[in-house]
Design an enzyme around this catalytic site. Sequence first.
Site, PDB file in Angstrom:
ATOM      1  N   LYS A  10       1.268   4.445  -3.094  1.00 34.44           N
ATOM      2  CA  LYS A  10       0.954   5.864  -3.026  1.00 34.44           C
ATOM      3  C   LYS A  10       2.169   6.715  -3.389  1.00 34.44           C
ATOM      4  CE  LYS A  10      -3.364   5.419  -1.958  1.00 34.44           C
ATOM      5  NZ  LYS A  10      -4.416   5.789  -2.937  1.00 34.44           N
TER       6      LYS A  10
ATOM      7  N   TYR B 177       0.806  -1.229   0.000  1.00 37.31           N
ATOM      8  CA  TYR B 177       0.000   0.000   0.000  1.00 37.31           C
ATOM      9  C   TYR B 177       0.836   1.276   0.000  1.00 37.31           C
ATOM     10  CZ  TYR B 177      -3.474   3.481   1.278  1.00 37.31           C
ATOM     11  OH  TYR B 177      -4.274   4.588   1.295  1.00 37.31           O
TER      12      TYR B 177
END
Length: 243
Positions: free
Chosen positions: A170, A166
Amino acid sequence: MTETKIALVTGANKGIGYEIAAGLGSLGWSVGVGARDEVRREEAVSRLRAAGVDAFGVPLDVTDDVSVAGAAELIAERCGRLDALVNNAGITGGGPQQPSSVDLSVVRAVVETNVLGVIRVTNAMLPLLRRSASPRIVNMSSSVGSLARQSGLGGETTTGPVAVAYAPSKTFLNAVTLQYVRELADTNILINAACPGFVATDLNGFRGVRTPAQGAATAIRLATLPDGGPTGGFFEDAGVVPW
């Protein structure tokens, strides 16, 4: 009279995406609710319409080329242009995500949605955005994608858990955002990344400390920037997030 502005929000059937749609709708925008689940999408559209929002459903799976192309065709036929694209759809990949033991299929799935999905949707919508007098693109990022905050450099507090799928997705998204900024520098498209903060959503088991409406605020501000507003930035409620 001023023409009604048109927005597409991906992953808008719930959580932060829903609140972005609601917030733009409260400002008089017509909002496309992008979501892959038909039942949840139409339920969200119904709730938004009941609240006075000019909302319409957009079947959209950001990981599927055919779905994304169909979404662009729907908006072109219905609206003729797009004034703001908010790339909000995303997944965490669950946990744990220790780099030494992570299942690589999880990393691939997260990148497919959080990064490649943004590229796929943005490219499909660019022709419609170019028809707008004041086009805006907002990519929903996170402070966990900040290298400064992940490393605790520059006086920044290290943020978020170890999450090798994750968090780097980003960071990747932030870099992609800047590549679009550079390519489209000679256009009037303003492109920025937004951090919603630690919001209580099903993405984190509702452990967050902020409401989805609070998390939507920065994205709404960036989607409605005036001409001459910032581009190529990474923002949260408190101001600029370090890359």
